[in-house]
Scaffold this motif. Structure first.
Motif, PDB file in Angstrom:
ATOM      1  N   GLY B 159      80.110  16.086 -33.639  1.00  0.00           N
ATOM      2  CA  GLY B 159      81.426  15.733 -34.534  1.00  0.00           C
ATOM      3  C   GLY B 159      82.209  16.934 -34.599  1.00  0.00           C
ATOM      4  O   GLY B 159      81.974  18.143 -33.981  1.00  0.00           O
ATOM      5  N   ASP B 160      82.867  16.961 -35.578  1.00  0.00           N
ATOM      6  CA  ASP B 160      83.882  17.992 -35.977  1.00  0.00           C
ATOM      7  C   ASP B 160      83.530  19.070 -36.968  1.00  0.00           C
ATOM      8  O   ASP B 160      84.479  19.716 -37.573  1.00  0.00           O
ATOM      9  CB  ASP B 160      85.265  17.666 -35.984  1.00  0.00           C
ATOM     10  CG  ASP B 160      85.797  16.755 -34.643  1.00  0.00           C
ATOM     11  OD1 ASP B 160      85.543  17.513 -33.717  1.00  0.00           O
ATOM     12  OD2 ASP B 160      86.356  15.796 -34.805  1.00  0.00           O
ATOM     13  N   ALA B 161      82.441  18.952 -37.312  1.00  0.00           N
ATOM     14  CA  ALA B 161      82.020  19.942 -38.419  1.00  0.00           C
ATOM     15  C   ALA B 161      80.725  20.813 -37.871  1.00  0.00           C
ATOM     16  O   ALA B 161      80.005  19.933 -37.379  1.00  0.00           O
ATOM     17  CB  ALA B 161      81.610  19.265 -39.770  1.00  0.00           C
ATOM     18  N   PRO B 162      80.515  22.054 -38.259  1.00  0.00           N
ATOM     19  CA  PRO B 162      79.410  22.585 -37.656  1.00  0.00           C
ATOM     20  C   PRO B 162      78.073  22.192 -38.409  1.00  0.00           C
ATOM     21  O   PRO B 162      78.072  21.602 -39.650  1.00  0.00           O
ATOM     22  CB  PRO B 162      79.391  24.065 -37.916  1.00  0.00           C
ATOM     23  CG  PRO B 162      80.513  23.968 -39.373  1.00  0.00           C
ATOM     24  CD  PRO B 162      81.203  22.633 -39.122  1.00  0.00           C
ATOM     25  N   GLY B 163      76.810  22.293 -37.872  1.00  0.00           N
ATOM     26  CA  GLY B 163      75.663  21.484 -38.529  1.00  0.00           C
ATOM     27  C   GLY B 163      74.399  22.336 -37.971  1.00  0.00           C
ATOM     28  O   GLY B 163      74.562  23.355 -37.144  1.00  0.00           O
ATOM     29  N   LEU B 164      73.105  21.852 -38.031  1.00  0.00           N
ATOM     30  CA  LEU B 164      72.163  22.328 -37.729  1.00  0.00           C
ATOM     31  C   LEU B 164      72.006  22.777 -36.222  1.00  0.00           C
ATOM     32  O   LEU B 164      71.491  24.013 -35.994  1.00  0.00           O
ATOM     33  CB  LEU B 164      70.866  21.231 -38.052  1.00  0.00           C
ATOM     34  CG  LEU B 164      69.524  21.800 -37.588  1.00  0.00           C
ATOM     35  CD1 LEU B 164      68.832  22.830 -38.239  1.00  0.00           C
ATOM     36  CD2 LEU B 164      68.436  20.366 -37.598  1.00  0.00           C
ATOM     37  N   ALA B 165      72.431  21.886 -35.361  1.00  0.00           N
ATOM     38  CA  ALA B 165      72.373  22.213 -33.890  1.00  0.00           C
ATOM     39  C   ALA B 165      73.222  23.550 -33.652  1.00  0.00           C
ATOM     40  O   ALA B 165      72.746  24.223 -32.691  1.00  0.00           O
ATOM     41  CB  ALA B 165      72.907  21.130 -33.113  1.00  0.00           C
ATOM     42  N   ASP B 166      74.424  23.657 -34.128  1.00  0.00           N
ATOM     43  CA  ASP B 166      75.266  24.800 -34.096  1.00  0.00           C
ATOM     44  C   ASP B 166      74.576  26.239 -34.540  1.00  0.00           C
ATOM     45  O   ASP B 166      74.874  26.977 -33.906  1.00  0.00           O
ATOM     46  CB  ASP B 166      76.683  24.595 -34.955  1.00  0.00           C
ATOM     47  CG  ASP B 166      77.173  23.193 -34.218  1.00  0.00           C
ATOM     48  OD1 ASP B 166      77.855  23.104 -33.132  1.00  0.00           O
ATOM     49  OD2 ASP B 166      77.228  22.305 -34.809  1.00  0.00           O
ATOM     50  N   CYS B 167      73.890  26.000 -35.757  1.00  0.00           N
ATOM     51  CA  CYS B 167      73.166  27.113 -36.264  1.00  0.00           C
ATOM     52  C   CYS B 167      72.260  27.622 -35.149  1.00  0.00           C
ATOM     53  O   CYS B 167      71.828  28.971 -35.333  1.00  0.00           O
ATOM     54  CB  CYS B 167      72.545  26.809 -37.622  1.00  0.00           C
ATOM     55  SG  CYS B 167      73.357  26.346 -39.069  1.00  0.00           S
ATOM     56  N   CYS B 168      71.628  26.687 -34.333  1.00  0.00           N
ATOM     57  CA  CYS B 168      70.725  27.232 -33.188  1.00  0.00           C
ATOM     58  C   CYS B 168      71.341  27.589 -31.934  1.00  0.00           C
ATOM     59  O   CYS B 168      70.774  28.465 -31.395  1.00  0.00           O
ATOM     60  CB  CYS B 168      69.671  25.790 -32.743  1.00  0.00           C
ATOM     61  SG  CYS B 168      68.863  25.590 -34.386  1.00  0.00           S
ATOM     62  N   LEU B 169      72.608  26.904 -31.497  1.00  0.00           N
ATOM     63  CA  LEU B 169      73.240  27.145 -30.381  1.00  0.00           C
ATOM     64  C   LEU B 169      73.565  28.460 -30.318  1.00  0.00           C
ATOM     65  O   LEU B 169      73.538  29.271 -29.445  1.00  0.00           O
ATOM     66  CB  LEU B 169      74.299  25.971 -29.889  1.00  0.00           C
ATOM     67  CG  LEU B 169      74.842  26.205 -28.760  1.00  0.00           C
ATOM     68  CD1 LEU B 169      73.777  26.052 -27.613  1.00  0.00           C
ATOM     69  CD2 LEU B 169      75.869  25.162 -28.526  1.00  0.00           C
ATOM     70  N   VAL B 170      74.528  28.857 -31.519  1.00  0.00           N
ATOM     71  CA  VAL B 170      75.180  30.506 -31.148  1.00  0.00           C
ATOM     72  C   VAL B 170      74.138  31.404 -31.015  1.00  0.00           C
ATOM     73  O   VAL B 170      74.312  32.331 -30.337  1.00  0.00           O
ATOM     74  CB  VAL B 170      75.922  30.573 -32.566  1.00  0.00           C
ATOM     75  CG1 VAL B 170      76.483  31.745 -32.683  1.00  0.00           C
ATOM     76  CG2 VAL B 170      77.357  29.276 -32.405  1.00  0.00           C
ATOM     77  N   PRO B 171      73.042  31.471 -31.973  1.00  0.00           N
ATOM     78  CA  PRO B 171      72.210  32.714 -31.761  1.00  0.00           C
ATOM     79  C   PRO B 171      71.385  32.391 -30.383  1.00  0.00           C
ATOM     80  O   PRO B 171      71.236  33.640 -29.608  1.00  0.00           O
ATOM     81  CB  PRO B 171      70.997  32.565 -32.859  1.00  0.00           C
ATOM     82  CG  PRO B 171      71.913  31.706 -33.867  1.00  0.00           C
ATOM     83  CD  PRO B 171      72.754  30.818 -33.042  1.00  0.00           C
ATOM     84  N   GLN B 172      71.554  31.397 -29.810  1.00  0.00           N
ATOM     85  CA  GLN B 172      70.674  31.256 -28.325  1.00  0.00           C
ATOM     86  C   GLN B 172      71.781  31.932 -27.301  1.00  0.00           C
ATOM     87  O   GLN B 172      71.253  32.612 -26.427  1.00  0.00           O
ATOM     88  CB  GLN B 172      70.075  29.914 -28.143  1.00  0.00           C
ATOM     89  CG  GLN B 172      69.410  29.894 -26.918  1.00  0.00           C
ATOM     90  CD  GLN B 172      67.970  30.619 -26.812  1.00  0.00           C
ATOM     91  OE1 GLN B 172      67.245  30.628 -27.906  1.00  0.00           O
ATOM     92  NE2 GLN B 172      68.047  31.522 -25.914  1.00  0.00           N
ATOM     93  N   VAL B 173      72.913  31.545 -27.367  1.00  0.00           N
ATOM     94  CA  VAL B 173      73.708  31.906 -26.442  1.00  0.00           C
ATOM     95  C   VAL B 173      74.137  33.326 -26.801  1.00  0.00           C
ATOM     96  O   VAL B 173      74.281  33.995 -25.568  1.00  0.00           O
ATOM     97  CB  VAL B 173      75.275  31.134 -26.544  1.00  0.00           C
ATOM     98  CG1 VAL B 173      76.307  31.697 -25.759  1.00  0.00           C
ATOM     99  CG2 VAL B 173      75.113  29.634 -25.957  1.00  0.00           C
ATOM    100  N   PHE B 174      74.184  33.900 -27.884  1.00  0.00           N
ATOM    101  CA  PHE B 174      74.190  35.154 -28.177  1.00  0.00           C
ATOM    102  C   PHE B 174      73.093  36.132 -27.355  1.00  0.00           C
ATOM    103  O   PHE B 174      73.298  37.022 -26.437  1.00  0.00           O
ATOM    104  CB  PHE B 174      74.023  35.676 -29.504  1.00  0.00           C
ATOM    105  CG  PHE B 174      74.057  37.098 -29.967  1.00  0.00           C
ATOM    106  CD1 PHE B 174      75.370  37.592 -30.166  1.00  0.00           C
ATOM    107  CD2 PHE B 174      72.915  37.665 -30.000  1.00  0.00           C
ATOM    108  CE1 PHE B 174      75.422  39.096 -30.478  1.00  0.00           C
ATOM    109  CE2 PHE B 174      73.181  39.199 -30.218  1.00  0.00           C
ATOM    110  CZ  PHE B 174      74.344  39.850 -30.506  1.00  0.00           C
TER     111      PHE B 174
END
Lengths: 214, 214
Positions: B159-174
């Motif tokens: 959806g259009d709000a950040p959540g648990l999955a986004d909390c994991c995705l950003v550090p992994q892509v970093f």
């Protein structure tokens, strides 16, 4: 419900235990991780689960992946008996125990990682087995400390009823034994596994009694 | 709240994002994973978290470990904004995305595993970096497929709000970028990371702006 499973997969074993604890019936769809170069790598299965891992659960026309996410889904859609405690701190503890196994031990010892060690890095069988035992023993020692040092530990990981953490612990100890890891210094872990293995839900989920067992 | 953190730890980074999304303040307790032979291996820290890993969160006199368990705890104790969807199938999807990163990618590339590869198995720096990129690219390709093939993906993972999955995705892509992994074939992942990085909650959680950053 359909469970895409491999008898020896520790992650599938977790979900089988949870399904049994909930008293749910399921259809077995075997996905052989070695035969045919790995049936989990075939387009049919990848269409279902792009990660190419087992287990996957089909329920109500939808496919669910990742063993812990599947077990929480089962727990939310079939409330009795609960596999997580009622309080937030208790739930956090049980999830942390489950993740100490599902994140910190199992992925490092997964079949594909062992295959990479052998094929890409050319490690010997002895080194591969030492790797396996190292992560098992290190990780289970942490789990032992988490369990032994906490009054909330009971006959099972959290109190006197089996739950999410026990669904993870039993398959991990099964694998640890298979690879000859040393578990003598983990009396709490072993007590809990003994208690679990007295229950049909755990016994009937074991690799050796699955329809696809070899 | 006290967060035992290391600026570069991808698991601590996840929790920092979640704390920011919830608008919570916390005290930083730096735990250096390299200095002094690893401060996470000292008795003081092991008494707190027997697994000897960061992060750990102290709240209300209790210590919580495992990043995903901590984030779910925060989500249960501070409801707004929710980091998991309201429906069971949606929650299962978001948890599966989070676990596809937190179980299938991150542990295999964790510092202690890389150290074992070098010290115990004597692999070269080139082999170690290839190992890192291999699991990153394989794992993120699965995440891309899970995201791209699902109408529930929006501006963020679900959806259009950040959540648990986004909390994991950003550090992994970093981390993937830090090690030079190829991400060209992952447009959905990259779009979502871009959307996240426009938000202060994500920006202020980044390794480079932590008080213990080097």
């Amino acid at each position: 419900m359909k469970l895409y499973t491999y008898f020896r997969s520790s992650a599938a074993y977790r979900v089988r235990i949870a399904l049994n604890l909930k008293g749910l019936a399921w259809e077995v769809v075997p996905v052989h991780l070695v035969k045919d170069g790995g049936q989990h790598r075939k387009p049919d299965y990848l269409a279902l689960n792009p990660a190419g891992l087992v287990p996957a659960l089909e329920d109500d026309g939808q496919v669910f992946t990742q063993s812990l996410a599947i077990i929480e889904y089962l727990d939310e859609t079939h409330r009795e008996p609960p596999l997580l405690p009622a309080d937030a701190a208790g739930r956090a503890r049980v999830r942390a125990l489950a993740q100490a196994i599902a994140c910190d031990i199992h992925p490092i010892n997964n079949l594909r990682v062992l295959q990479y060690l052998k094929r890409e890095l050319g490690v010997s069988d002895e080194q591969k087995d030492a790797w396996y035992r190292h992560w098992c023993e290190l990780g289970l020692a942490a789990v032992e400390a988490m369990l032994a040092g906490d009054a909330r530990t009971g006959r099972f990981c959290h109190g006197d009823a089996p739950g999410l953490a026990d669904c993870c612990l039993v398959p991990q100890v099964f694998n640890a034994r298979r690879f000859g890891a040393k578990l003598d210094a983990m009396p709490t872990v072993l007590h809990i596994v003994d208690a679990c293995e007295m229950l049909d839900a755990f016994r009937l989920a074991a690799p050796g009694v699955q329809p696809d067992a070899e």
